[in-house]
Motif scaffolding. Structure first.
Motif, PDB file in Angstrom:
ATOM      1  N   ARG B  94     -12.201 -21.798   0.020  1.00  0.00           N
ATOM      2  CA  ARG B  94     -12.019 -21.798  -1.423  1.00  0.00           C
ATOM      3  C   ARG B  94     -11.009 -20.727  -1.839  1.00  0.00           C
ATOM      4  NH1 ARG B  94     -16.818 -22.907  -5.534  1.00  0.00           N
ATOM      5  NH2 ARG B  94     -15.523 -23.071  -7.369  1.00  0.00           N
ATOM      6  N   GLY B  95     -10.072 -21.113  -2.678  1.00  0.00           N
ATOM      7  CA  GLY B  95      -9.082 -20.167  -3.179  1.00  0.00           C
ATOM      8  C   GLY B  95      -8.108 -19.714  -2.121  1.00  0.00           C
ATOM      9  N   PHE B 133       4.650 -17.179  -5.864  1.00  0.00           N
ATOM     10  CA  PHE B 133       4.653 -16.172  -4.801  1.00  0.00           C
ATOM     11  C   PHE B 133       6.037 -15.539  -4.780  1.00  0.00           C
ATOM     12  CE2 PHE B 133       5.421 -14.664  -0.536  1.00  0.00           C
ATOM     13  CZ  PHE B 133       4.216 -14.102  -0.156  1.00  0.00           C
ATOM     14  N   ASP B 134       6.113 -14.272  -5.166  1.00  0.00           N
ATOM     15  CA  ASP B 134       7.416 -13.616  -5.258  1.00  0.00           C
ATOM     16  C   ASP B 134       7.711 -12.937  -3.926  1.00  0.00           C
ATOM     17  OD1 ASP B 134       9.703 -12.381  -5.867  1.00  0.00           O
ATOM     18  OD2 ASP B 134       8.877 -11.026  -7.397  1.00  0.00           O
ATOM     19  N   ARG B 143       2.807  -5.290   2.205  1.00  0.00           N
ATOM     20  CA  ARG B 143       1.664  -5.937   2.858  1.00  0.00           C
ATOM     21  C   ARG B 143       2.147  -6.688   4.104  1.00  0.00           C
ATOM     22  NH1 ARG B 143      -2.773  -5.955   4.373  1.00  0.00           N
ATOM     23  NH2 ARG B 143      -4.100  -7.766   4.430  1.00  0.00           N
ATOM     24  N   GLY B 144       3.300  -7.354   3.956  1.00  0.00           N
ATOM     25  CA  GLY B 144       3.879  -8.063   5.085  1.00  0.00           C
ATOM     26  C   GLY B 144       4.192  -7.119   6.232  1.00  0.00           C
ATOM     27  N   GLU B 145       4.694  -5.942   5.889  1.00  0.00           N
ATOM     28  CA  GLU B 145       5.034  -4.965   6.932  1.00  0.00           C
ATOM     29  C   GLU B 145       3.781  -4.502   7.668  1.00  0.00           C
ATOM     30  OE1 GLU B 145       7.197  -1.623   5.503  1.00  0.00           O
ATOM     31  OE2 GLU B 145       7.424  -0.751   7.511  1.00  0.00           O
ATOM     32  N   ARG B 211      -1.964 -17.093   2.912  1.00  0.00           N
ATOM     33  CA  ARG B 211      -1.223 -16.149   2.083  1.00  0.00           C
ATOM     34  C   ARG B 211      -0.596 -15.050   2.941  1.00  0.00           C
ATOM     35  NH1 ARG B 211      -1.098 -13.889  -3.303  1.00  0.00           N
ATOM     36  NH2 ARG B 211       0.046 -11.969  -2.978  1.00  0.00           N
ATOM     37  N   GLU B 212      -1.365 -14.566   3.901  1.00  0.00           N
ATOM     38  CA  GLU B 212      -0.837 -13.500   4.760  1.00  0.00           C
ATOM     39  C   GLU B 212       0.336 -13.990   5.605  1.00  0.00           C
ATOM     40  OE1 GLU B 212      -4.850 -10.799   5.390  1.00  0.00           O
ATOM     41  OE2 GLU B 212      -4.454 -12.459   6.734  1.00  0.00           O
TER      42      GLU B 212
END
Lengths: 400, 228
Positions: B94-95, B133-134, B143-145, B211-212
């Motif tokens: 969910r989500g 999603f920017d 966060r990506g790093e 998302r990650e």
């Protein structure tokens, strides 16, 4: 300037040009070394010289296509293109390998591809003079060997014998001296009478009783306090997974496998497919060879020779070490993400542990101590407040 | 009589002194004594536990599910007696549906592209960063790093040059540098690779939520060579 010197210059120029040309032509010739470099950079993701990886093994491939080197070069340069053109041989290969396509290497020049072909053609397996590490000896812990305890026991026995011998010699000597001086012989009965004199002393009895009672009390209290705590618990696991190797030597982040530490209450035990992210390729370990990694393959149903999943997966029964009691709530994500704690704060130097054991006692006193002392971090910066200041000692903070 | 008592006392002192040196919990391959284990062990199944775990491993006096129910549970609800089970095929958390197709959000649809060469190509054409999603947002990149240094750096290296610790030590081979492989590579293909794996790279769907995955991609894009 004389005519002679001019011709000299011309001569030098000609030589230089020839040299230059020769280096050029040497460069254009396919070289084994260049091929090796290119092979390692571009091909090893899918091919091994011996054994199947994603693609088929390459030893003997050039020999197989003898006389068709031109086609082979084309295939290496642009396999998808050849298939799209409907080249018969290419399509047959494509079908044979379950429509697994080899990617195009249009970034390689024709000469470079010739070098790669040269490398594959001339490659020979290295003489393997590797030292096979004995699995038994490699465990390295001498205390695990029961033989050492027997040896110690034997030593103690010998010492006791020597002591007895000395006592007998002394007794004989004393008796001899007494006999010479005309005194009574020294008997064992004498010794006992004297000892009874000391032991029958009321002061001695009172002191001894007090000491024994106090010692017993101290012992009981200490042992009672460890009931329910499993500090040092070090069970044997079904696969001899070494944290010292993975987290220590290879510096793999704890969170790579224990991903749940940032996301949930539980730290997560990695499912076997996470092992396979590396062990699809790494089929032999430095310590136990293929034996332990074969257990992963058995669990996940992987056939390393076929390079494919063939069997149904079976679970690995890891033995749980850490267990915070059910009546206390503990959440990994809270401590790792918000609290910004290192794993080692609670779990100790896991990156040096060959076999993992419980480092902290995980008792309530231990929890409370940390809540009292640990400064809260806000956006990565330490503040002057402790967890206790924020209600970290409330009963309902953990017991609900 | 007194003689016997005296000797008994001596033995008692010796025993106590010896036992003070050691402790009751000496065999560390077993769990220590637990008082009231039913307060320690959860009645409902915990994540990553076994239906008969407490019985077999923790002292034998407590089990989440008793006796004959165990067999039924193992065969029907909890295969192999594990609490960790695969979700029903096509389940979307969910989500957490963070793939998007042509800017159109499909919140309850599982990832549509199969793990085949065609699926890879299709994802490359159709899949893009989700709407809203920017990818240039600094917090997203940060966060990506973080995720990159946890999950990718072992092979792909701190600079995306495939000079990670496993690569330089020669334990793992065949990972190309980003500047070579990412030339003209659409983000959809990167997402597809993270989801299913490609070549010797395994699937990272277990470790990275959708998302990650997009956050990691937004970070590694800095090593992508400019399209000509």
């Amino acid at each position: 300037m004389s005519r002679n010197s001019l011709s000299n210059i011309r001569y030098t120029l000609v030589i230089l040009a020839a040299l230059l040309l020769s280096t050029f032509s040497a460069y254009a010739e396919p070289s084994y070394e260049e091929g090796e470099q290119l092979f390692k950079a571009n091909c090893t993701a899918c091919h091994k010289m011996q054994g199947k990886l994603v693609g088929p093994q390459l030893e003997g491939v050039v020999q197989k296509y003898a006389g068709e080197e031109e086609w082979l070069a084309k295939w290496i340069k642009n396999a998808p293109g050849l298939i799209a053109q409907g080249d018969e041989k290419a399509v047959a290969l494509y079908e044979q390998y379950n429509k697994q396509q080899m990617q195009a290497f249009t970034n390689l020049s024709d000469d470079q591809i010739q070098s790669v072909i040269t490398y594959i053609r001339d490659w020979e397996p290295e003489e393997t003079g590797t030292v096979v590490v004995n699995g038994e000896g490699a465990t390295g812990d001498p205390l695990a060997d029961p033989g050492i305890y027997y040896a110690l026991l034997g030593l103690v026995g010998i010492l006791v014998l020597i002591a007895l011998l000395l006592v007998i010699i002394t007794a004989t000597l004393v008796t001899a001296v007494r006999a010479k001086e005309g005194q009574e012989e020294f008997t064992f009965g004498d010794v006992m009478t004297r000892a009874r004199g000391i032991l029958g002393n009321k002061f001695f009895i009172a002191t001894a009783t007090t000491v024994i009672m106090l010692a017993g009390l101290a012992f009981t209290v200490r042992e009672a306090r460890t009931v329910g705590l499993h500090q040092g618990y070090m069970p044997e696991q079904p696969i001899k997974f070494s944290h010292a190797l993975h987290a220590g030597t290879n510096q793999i982040d704890c969170k790579y496998c224990h991903t749940g530490t940032t996301k949930s209450k539980s730290a997560w035990i990695p499912s076997v497919n996470v092992c396979m992210n590396c062990h699809m390729q790494i089929q032999e370990g430095p310590q136990y060879g293929k034996e332990e990694i074969a257990k992963i393959y058995a669990a996940v149903g992987w056939d390393p020779d076929e390079f494919a999943y063939v069997n149904d997966p079976q679970p690995v029964e890891w033995v749980r070490i850490h267990n915070v009691p059910d009546h206390a709530y503990f959440n990994h994500a809270q401590h790792v993400v918000v609290g910004n704690l290192e794993c080692q704060t609670c779990h100790g130097p896991v990156e040096t542990m060959e076999v993992v054991y419980q480092y902290s006692d995980l008792g309530m006193g231990w929890c409370i101590n940390c809540h009292r002392n640990e400064k809260v971090k806000v956006l990565g910066e330490e503040t002057e407040y402790t967890v206790a200041d924020m209600g970290g000692l409330n009963c309902a903070r953990c017991h609900y | 009589m007194t003689k016997i008592f005296i000797q008994l006392k001596l033995i008692l002192v010796a025993v106590l002194l010896v036992s003070l040196m050691t402790s009751c919990y000496s065999d560390r391959s077993k769990r220590n004594l637990e008082y009231a284990p039913n307060m320690y062990n959860s009645l409902p199944l915990e994540p990553f536990s076994q239906t008969e775990y407490w019985e077999t491993h923790m002292g034998g006096n407590y089990a989440a599910v008793k006796g004959s129910d165990q067999k039924a549970l193992k065969e029907v609800n909890f295969k192999y007696g594990m609490s960790m089970q695969k979700p029903v095929e096509g389940t979307v958390p969910r989500g957490d549906s963070w793939y998007y197709k042509n800017d159109h959000k499909l919140p309850w649809e599982p990832y549509p592209y199969p793990n085949t060469a065609e699926g890879y190509e299709e994802a490359g054409v159709e899949l893009d960063f989700p709407a809203g999603f920017d990818k240039d947002d600094p917090t997203v990149k940060k966060r990506g790093e973080e995720l990159y240094t946890t999950f990718c750096v072992n092979c792909h290296g701190p600079n995306g040059q495939a000079k990670g610790n496993l690569m330089t030590s020669g334990k793992f081979v065949g990972v190309p540098a980003y500047e070579v492989r990412m030339k003209g590579l659409p983000v959809g293909k990167m997402y597809h690779t993270l989801t299913y794996g490609k070549g010797v790279m395994g699937s990272h769907a277990w470790q990275l939520t959708p998302r990650e995955r997009w956050e990691v991609i937004s970070y590694i894009l800095k090593w992508k060579p400019a399209d000509e």
